[in-house]
Design a protein around this motif. Structure first.
Motif, PDB file in Angstrom:
ATOM      1  N   ALA A 106       0.827  -1.207   0.000  1.00  0.00           N
ATOM      2  CA  ALA A 106       0.000   0.000   0.000  1.00  0.00           C
ATOM      3  C   ALA A 106       0.860   1.254   0.000  1.00  0.00           C
ATOM      4  N   GLY A 107       2.041   1.167   0.573  1.00  0.00           N
ATOM      5  CA  GLY A 107       2.945   2.311   0.599  1.00  0.00           C
ATOM      6  C   GLY A 107       3.601   2.596  -0.739  1.00  0.00           C
ATOM      7  N   LEU A 108       3.541   1.627  -1.657  1.00  0.00           N
ATOM      8  CA  LEU A 108       4.151   1.804  -2.973  1.00  0.00           C
ATOM      9  C   LEU A 108       3.215   2.497  -3.957  1.00  0.00           C
ATOM     10  N   GLY A 109       1.919   2.449  -3.702  1.00  0.00           N
ATOM     11  CA  GLY A 109       0.949   3.011  -4.634  1.00  0.00           C
ATOM     12  C   GLY A 109      -0.443   2.512  -4.302  1.00  0.00           C
ATOM     13  N   THR A 110      -1.260   2.306  -5.330  1.00  0.00           N
ATOM     14  CA  THR A 110      -2.633   1.845  -5.147  1.00  0.00           C
ATOM     15  C   THR A 110      -2.686   0.332  -5.274  1.00  0.00           C
ATOM     16  N   LEU A 111      -3.028  -0.342  -4.175  1.00  0.00           N
ATOM     17  CA  LEU A 111      -3.061  -1.803  -4.173  1.00  0.00           C
ATOM     18  C   LEU A 111      -4.312  -2.285  -4.911  1.00  0.00           C
ATOM     19  N   LYS A 112      -4.100  -2.901  -6.068  1.00  0.00           N
ATOM     20  CA  LYS A 112      -5.198  -3.357  -6.915  1.00  0.00           C
ATOM     21  C   LYS A 112      -5.257  -4.864  -7.070  1.00  0.00           C
ATOM     22  N   TYR A 113      -4.108  -5.515  -6.966  1.00  0.00           N
ATOM     23  CA  TYR A 113      -4.037  -6.930  -7.314  1.00  0.00           C
ATOM     24  C   TYR A 113      -3.261  -7.714  -6.259  1.00  0.00           C
ATOM     25  N   LEU A 114      -3.757  -8.907  -5.989  1.00  0.00           N
ATOM     26  CA  LEU A 114      -3.086  -9.852  -5.097  1.00  0.00           C
ATOM     27  C   LEU A 114      -3.128 -11.217  -5.772  1.00  0.00           C
ATOM     28  N   ILE A 115      -1.975 -11.855  -5.893  1.00  0.00           N
ATOM     29  CA  ILE A 115      -1.904 -13.191  -6.484  1.00  0.00           C
ATOM     30  C   ILE A 115      -1.200 -14.113  -5.492  1.00  0.00           C
ATOM     31  N   ASN A 116      -1.949 -15.052  -4.939  1.00  0.00           N
ATOM     32  CA  ASN A 116      -1.455 -15.974  -3.916  1.00  0.00           C
ATOM     33  C   ASN A 116      -0.936 -17.254  -4.567  1.00  0.00           C
ATOM     34  N   ILE A 117       0.380 -17.407  -4.556  1.00  0.00           N
ATOM     35  CA  ILE A 117       0.996 -18.561  -5.198  1.00  0.00           C
ATOM     36  C   ILE A 117       1.854 -19.377  -4.224  1.00  0.00           C
ATOM     37  N   ALA A 118       2.385 -18.775  -3.195  1.00  0.00           N
ATOM     38  CA  ALA A 118       3.323 -19.458  -2.296  1.00  0.00           C
ATOM     39  C   ALA A 118       2.754 -20.784  -1.795  1.00  0.00           C
ATOM     40  N   GLY A 119       3.588 -21.809  -1.852  1.00  0.00           N
ATOM     41  CA  GLY A 119       3.139 -23.106  -1.370  1.00  0.00           C
ATOM     42  C   GLY A 119       4.317 -24.055  -1.182  1.00  0.00           C
ATOM     43  N   ILE A 120       4.067 -25.109  -0.438  1.00  0.00           N
ATOM     44  CA  ILE A 120       5.048 -26.162  -0.225  1.00  0.00           C
ATOM     45  C   ILE A 120       4.343 -27.498  -0.396  1.00  0.00           C
ATOM     46  N   GLN A 121       5.102 -28.569  -0.363  1.00  0.00           N
ATOM     47  CA  GLN A 121       4.544 -29.902  -0.544  1.00  0.00           C
ATOM     48  C   GLN A 121       5.160 -30.846   0.476  1.00  0.00           C
ATOM     49  N   HIS A 122       4.374 -31.811   0.910  1.00  0.00           N
ATOM     50  CA  HIS A 122       4.892 -32.913   1.727  1.00  0.00           C
ATOM     51  C   HIS A 122       4.157 -34.170   1.298  1.00  0.00           C
ATOM     52  N   ILE A 123       4.911 -35.192   0.944  1.00  0.00           N
ATOM     53  CA  ILE A 123       4.351 -36.446   0.447  1.00  0.00           C
ATOM     54  C   ILE A 123       4.311 -37.458   1.588  1.00  0.00           C
ATOM     55  N   ASP A 124       3.094 -37.827   2.001  1.00  0.00           N
ATOM     56  CA  ASP A 124       2.951 -38.804   3.077  1.00  0.00           C
ATOM     57  C   ASP A 124       1.492 -39.238   3.176  1.00  0.00           C
ATOM     58  N   ALA A 125       1.281 -40.455   3.654  1.00  0.00           N
ATOM     59  CA  ALA A 125      -0.075 -40.956   3.875  1.00  0.00           C
ATOM     60  C   ALA A 125      -0.695 -40.278   5.099  1.00  0.00           C
ATOM     61  N   ILE A 126      -2.013 -40.224   5.154  1.00  0.00           N
ATOM     62  CA  ILE A 126      -2.711 -39.545   6.246  1.00  0.00           C
ATOM     63  C   ILE A 126      -2.294 -40.112   7.593  1.00  0.00           C
ATOM     64  N   ASP A 127      -2.207 -41.434   7.703  1.00  0.00           N
ATOM     65  CA  ASP A 127      -1.911 -42.031   9.001  1.00  0.00           C
ATOM     66  C   ASP A 127      -0.463 -41.857   9.432  1.00  0.00           C
ATOM     67  N   ASN A 128       0.358 -41.285   8.550  1.00  0.00           N
ATOM     68  CA  ASN A 128       1.755 -41.043   8.888  1.00  0.00           C
ATOM     69  C   ASN A 128       2.128 -39.567   8.781  1.00  0.00           C
ATOM     70  N   PHE A 129       1.129 -38.724   8.495  1.00  0.00           N
ATOM     71  CA  PHE A 129       1.412 -37.324   8.186  1.00  0.00           C
ATOM     72  C   PHE A 129       1.756 -36.555   9.465  1.00  0.00           C
TER      73      PHE A 129
END
Length: 289
Positions: A106-129
């Motif tokens: 907001a301090g840089l100008g007029t906030l018009k757009y937000l794009i949420n991309i950040a993410g991580i992954q973890h591979i595991d079965a539910i009973d071991n997660f």
């Protein structure tokens, strides 16, 4: 690395270079340096490509990532292509960092757009997660987008025209689920619900949408290959050919800039009827399953 596939040429699984001709450029009166676009996960992959594409399209981008080295590299890449990106290092599992992110934008100008991309992954079965990993993924991939949206909407409503757009990186895993990715599945379904909720309250002025793709040549996807091979008891080659691309009618992983171009279209004036929608670009994995 090169992984051979039966019947077709070997697939290059390195993260592709972004060339100027690959970037979708749109004529939009709101794509100006005075309007700000926050892009999370801007240090690598889809986030990096989207931050660069938004900057090349004339927006001032606040690229956010926990990795300062890669975030600064993205900033330089955007500048080399003629765009303006400001990098902000932040851990989006921390509320204060989220608040500082929106305040900085907001301090840089007029906030018009937000794009949420950040993410991580973890591979595991539910009973071991591991529950600590569950909590981390939920905070980064659902709570952070919600809180960022909550704060950004307040700024968007105060602009002269009251227009704003919020995009979210979903997945085919927001349509169908695969084994050993329970929390990833949950968060991607959740992001579709978040986009629809924002759109329902946005009165057509504040839009929200999701982008759902199959496997993309990003570090996040490429790092899954050994873990998937171990979990399923198959070779890494079989992970790519039988698991990742097995149901796709296009036997090639998407490039990050191809996904970024979908976000550029989605936030533009050309997508004004895209309210709560999902852009499904998956090579036919879901609808021809």
């Amino acid at each position: 690395m090169q992984i051979p596939t039966e019947g077709i040429a070997p697939m290059d699984l390195n993260e592709p270079t972004i060339h100027p001709q690959d970037i979708l450029r749109l004529d939009d009166p709101l794509f100006t340096p005075g309007n700000i676009c926050i892009v999370t996960g801007a240090g690598t992959g889809i986030g990096r490509a989207t931050a660069i594409a938004a900057a090349v399209n004339g927006l001032t981008v606040l690229g956010v990532d926990i990795n300062a080295t890669e975030g600064e590299r993205s900033r330089r890449m955007a500048g080399d292509l003629g765009g303006q990106m400001v990098f902000f290092q932040a851990d989006l599992t921390d509320d204060q960092a989220i608040e500082e992110t929106v305040a900085r934008a907001a301090g840089l100008g007029t906030l018009k757009y937000l794009i949420n991309i950040a993410g991580i992954q973890h591979i595991d079965a539910i009973d071991n997660f591991p529950m600590e990993k569950y909590d981390q993924m939920q905070r980064l991939m659902l709570r952070a987008p919600f809180y960022l949206s909550k704060l950004a909407i307040g700024h968007m409503k105060k602009t002269a025209d009251g227009i704003g757009v919020i995009g979210h990186m979903a997945s085919i895993h927001g349509h169908i689920t695969t084994m050993n990715k329970p929390v990833y599945n949950i968060t991607k379904f959740g992001l579709r619900g978040l986009a629809q909720s924002i759109a329902a309250e946005g009165a057509g002025r504040i839009r929200s949408f999701t982008v759902s793709t199959g496997f993309v040549k990003t570090p996040l996807a490429l790092r899954q290959i050994p873990a998937q091979a171990k979990q399923r008891g198959i070779t890494e080659e079989q992970v790519v050919t039988d698991v990742m691309m097995g149901k796709s009618r296009v036997k090639e992983m998407m490039s990050p800039i191809e996904v970024a171009n979908l976000f550029i279209f989605g936030i533009s004036r050309h997508a004004k009827y895209m309210i709560g929608s999902d852009l499904l670009f998956d090579g036919g994995m879901v609808l021809t399953y």
